[in-house]
Design a protein around this motif. Structure first.
Motif, mmCIF file in Angstrom:
data_model
loop_
_atom_site.group_PDB
_atom_site.id
_atom_site.type_symbol
_atom_site.label_atom_id
_atom_site.label_comp_id
_atom_site.label_asym_id
_atom_site.label_seq_id
_atom_site.Cartn_x
_atom_site.Cartn_y
_atom_site.Cartn_z
ATOM 1 N N GLY A 53 0.784 -1.222 0.000
ATOM 2 C CA GLY A 53 0.000 0.000 0.000
ATOM 3 C C GLY A 53 0.818 1.276 0.000
ATOM 4 N N PHE A 54 0.323 2.270 -0.737
ATOM 5 C CA PHE A 54 0.977 3.564 -0.828
ATOM 6 C C PHE A 54 1.099 4.222 0.543
ATOM 7 C CE2 PHE A 54 0.669 8.199 -1.980
ATOM 8 C CZ PHE A 54 1.896 8.290 -2.620
ATOM 9 N N PHE A 55 0.075 4.042 1.394
ATOM 10 C CA PHE A 55 0.109 4.654 2.725
ATOM 11 C C PHE A 55 1.280 4.124 3.548
ATOM 12 C CE2 PHE A 55 -2.604 0.950 2.869
ATOM 13 C CZ PHE A 55 -2.290 0.313 4.061
ATOM 14 N N PHE A 109 -7.420 -2.714 10.122
ATOM 15 C CA PHE A 109 -8.031 -1.919 11.198
ATOM 16 C C PHE A 109 -8.750 -0.667 10.680
ATOM 17 C CE2 PHE A 109 -7.427 1.059 14.934
ATOM 18 C CZ PHE A 109 -8.263 0.371 15.815
ATOM 19 N N ALA A 110 -8.631 -0.361 9.396
ATOM 20 C CA ALA A 110 -9.177 0.887 8.850
ATOM 21 C C ALA A 110 -10.621 1.102 9.287
ATOM 22 C CB ALA A 110 -9.080 0.873 7.330
ATOM 23 N N GLU A 155 -10.066 4.348 2.374
ATOM 24 C CA GLU A 155 -9.652 4.691 1.012
ATOM 25 C C GLU A 155 -8.210 4.296 0.747
ATOM 26 O OE1 GLU A 155 -10.140 8.316 -2.182
ATOM 27 O OE2 GLU A 155 -10.219 8.803 -0.040
ATOM 28 N N GLN A 156 -7.346 4.486 1.736
ATOM 29 C CA GLN A 156 -5.943 4.114 1.580
ATOM 30 C C GLN A 156 -5.791 2.611 1.357
ATOM 31 O OE1 GLN A 156 -3.379 5.616 4.657
ATOM 32 N NE2 GLN A 156 -4.163 7.686 4.512
ATOM 33 N N THR A 210 -17.283 3.142 -3.818
ATOM 34 C CA THR A 210 -16.499 3.673 -4.938
ATOM 35 C C THR A 210 -15.455 2.666 -5.406
ATOM 36 O OG1 THR A 210 -16.795 5.949 -4.169
ATOM 37 C CG2 THR A 210 -14.945 5.537 -5.665
ATOM 38 N N TYR A 211 -14.857 1.935 -4.466
ATOM 39 C CA TYR A 211 -13.737 1.058 -4.789
ATOM 40 C C TYR A 211 -14.108 -0.425 -4.907
ATOM 41 C CZ TYR A 211 -10.395 4.844 -3.891
ATOM 42 O OH TYR A 211 -9.673 6.004 -3.946
#
Length: 431
Positions: free
Chosen positions: A246-248, A298-299, A306-307, A341-342
C-alpha cells in the motif's frame, strides 16, 4: 494505582485522590484537578505536578519519540521499534497494541495514550531495563486532556490529519487544531510534508514526503510485491525494500526511517537494511489466507478505508465492514461512499455497536451509498464474513475492515470474543 518512589519524604505517588495518605503524594493533572480537595481530605502528603514527577523519576535519561496522526501511528511506531531493535538499541514502545520492551510484550492493550502516571511508570520500567528509547503513540484525546503533560520529547512525528473522533472534538477544525497543537514548540519534529492541514513551528522541524520537497524525500518507489523505494536525504540516495503493501505504508516506512536517522547516529544505509526485517503489524493489511486472498485491516475512517482500498485497486475486492457505535456518526455515510467507490460488492454489518442500535448504524452507512444493488446487509458480523467468503470467486479478494487485531466485539458494555482473523479461518475450513 500507587507507585512507590525512593528518596522522597513520601513513599508513594498516585493520581487517585482516594488512595492518598500521609505517605502518598497526589499527582495533579488536568483530568483529576477537580479532586484536589478530596486528596487533601484523605491526608495527601503533598501535591505534585507532572513536571515535578518527571524529574522525580529521572525520566530525562531516555529519548521519547511521540507519534500522532489520524492513521499510521501504530505501524510507524512499530517500524521505528523494529528498526531500533535490529540496530542493537534497547527500546520500549507504548500504544494501541500495548506496552513492549526489548522485543517482548509487557502489558496488553489499553488506551492509545494512558494516563500521565501510567506512562511515567512505563518509562521508569524501560529505563530500569536499559532502554535508550521510548516510542509512544499520542492520541488527540491525550493532547487535549494533557495526558502527555511534563514529558520532554526527543522527537515528535506527524503522520497525517483526516476525519476521526468528531464525536469528541465536534468539528474537523477543532480536531486539526488539537493535532497541530502538539507541534507548536521548538522540540525536534518530523512532519509529513504532503499533509496540507499540518501547521507547525519551523524551529527544529524536519519533513518527509513523496509529492513535495522534504528533508527526507522519496524520489522513486514501487508498490509491486511490497513497498520499495529510494529515499533522498541531501546528497544521500538510499534504496530500501519491505514486505508491506500500500501507498500509505510508503509514508509510514519513510517516517520510521527518518525518525531513526534523527535520533541515532546510524547511517541511512544501515537503517534501510533493517527496514527489510519489519514484517508489519498484526491486524494491519494482515493476510489471513493466501488462496483465496483474505485480508484483515483496522481501517475505520473514510481516509483509512480509502488508503487500504486504493492499495488493492488493481483487484476486484469484496469488502466487509461496519462502524463503531457511540462514535462520530458523520463519518458513517462517508465510509459507505468510499467503500462503494472502490469495491465490487459490500457486506455491511456490525462493528462494535456499544450502546447504539446496530441496525441504525448500518442505516447511517447505507445513506452514503447511491447504488445499493451490490450491497449485502447482515447485522451478524460472522454471517456477513461467511457470505463474502461464499460468494467470492476467481481472483476476487475478501477485505474485512474495522477491527484489525481486536479479539472482542463490544455490545453494550460486554466484550464478547470475536476476532475477524480467527472467524475467517474457521469459515474458510467450512467451505
Amino acid at each position: 494505582m500507587k507507585i512507590e518512589i525512593e528518596a522522597q519524604p513520601y513513599r508513594y505517588i498516585s493520581e487517585n485522590s482516594s488512595e492518598c495518605s500521609a505517605e502518598c503524594a497526589f499527582l495533579l493533572t488536568k483530568q483529576n484537578e477537580k479532586y484536589i480537595e478530596d486528596a487533601h481530605a484523605h491526608g495527601a502528603h503533598s501535591i505534585v505536578t507532572p513536571d515535578e514527577c518527571w524529574k522525580l523519576f529521572g525520566l530525562d535519561r531516555i529519548c521519547v519519540i511521540g507519534i500522532t496522526g489520524t492513521n499510521g501511528k501504530t505501524t510507524t511506531a512499530s517500524a521505528i521499534y523494529s528498526i531500533l531493535l535490529d540496530l542493537g538499541h534497547k527500546t520500549a514502545m507504548q500504544g494501541t497494541r500495548g506496552f513492549f520492551m526489548n522485543d517482548a510484550p509487557v502489558e496488553g492493550k489499553t488506551l492509545t495514550t494512558p494516563t500521565v502516571l501510567n506512562t511515567y511508570r512505563h518509562m521508569a520500567q524501560a529505563i530500569a531495563q536499559g532502554c535508550e528509547y521510548f516510542i509512544m503513540e499520542v492520541s488527540s484525546h491525550a493532547i487535549e486532556q494533557e495526558r502527555i503533560a511534563g514529558i520532554t520529547f526527543g522527537l515528535k512525528i506527524l503522520t497525517n490529519i483526516t476525519q476521526d473522533h468528531l464525536d469528541y472534538h465536534e468539528s474537523i477544525e477543532e480536531y486539526t487544531r488539537i493535532k497541530n497543537l502538539f507541534f507548536q514548540d521548538e522540540i525536534k519534529k518530523l512532519v509529513n510534508r504532503d499533509e496540507p492541514k499540518a501547521q507547525f513551528n519551523f524551529k527544529n522541524a524536519y519533513t518527509y514526503g513523496v509529492e513535495n520537497p522534504a528533508t527526507y524525500k522519496i524520489i522513486a518507489y514501487s508498490l509491486n510485491n511490497g513497498v520499495s523505494g529510494v529515499l533522498k536525504h541531501f546528497e544521500d540516495h538510499v534504496p530500501f525494500v519491505t514486505s508491506l503493501h500500500g501507498f500509505f505504508n510508503l509514508y509510514n516506512i519513510t517516517a520510521a526511517m527518518a525518525a531513526v536517522h534523527l535520533v541515532t547516529n546510524e547511517s541511512l544505509e544501515k537503517i534501510a537494511d533493517a527496514v527489510e526485517n519489519f514484517g508489519g503489524v498484526s491486524g494491519r493489511m494482515e493476510v489471513v489466507s493466501e488462496s483465496p486472498l483474505v485480508i484483515v485491516d483496522f481501517a475505520h475512517t473514510p481516509d483509512g478505508m480509502e488508503q487500504v482500498l486504493n492499495a488493492l485497486k488493481e483487484k476486484e475486492v469484496l469488502v466487509v465492514f461496519g462502524a463503531g457505535g457511540d462514535r462520530d456518526r458523520s463519518k458513517r455515510p462517508l465510509m459507505g461512499r468510499v467503500a462503494s467507490t472502490y469495491a465490487k460488492k459490500l457486506y455491511v454489518t456490525s462493528d462494535n455497536p456499544r450502546f447504539e442500535d446496530p441496525d441504525l448504524i448500518i442505516e447511517d452507512i447505507l445513506a452514503g451509498i447511491e447504488d445499493k444493488s451490490n450491497v449485502f446487509v447482515d447485522v451478524n458480523r460472522r454471517n456477513a464474513i461467511a457470505q463474502a467468503l461464499q460468494e467470492r470467486s476467481g481472483d476476487e479478494v475478501v477485505l474485512i475492515l474495522g477491527k484489525g487485531d481486536e479479539t472482542s466485539q463490544i455490545i453494550y458494555d460486554q466484550h464478547l470474543p470475536f476476532d475477524d482473523r480467527v472467524v475467517a479461518k474457521e469459515l474458510l475450513k467450512e467451505l
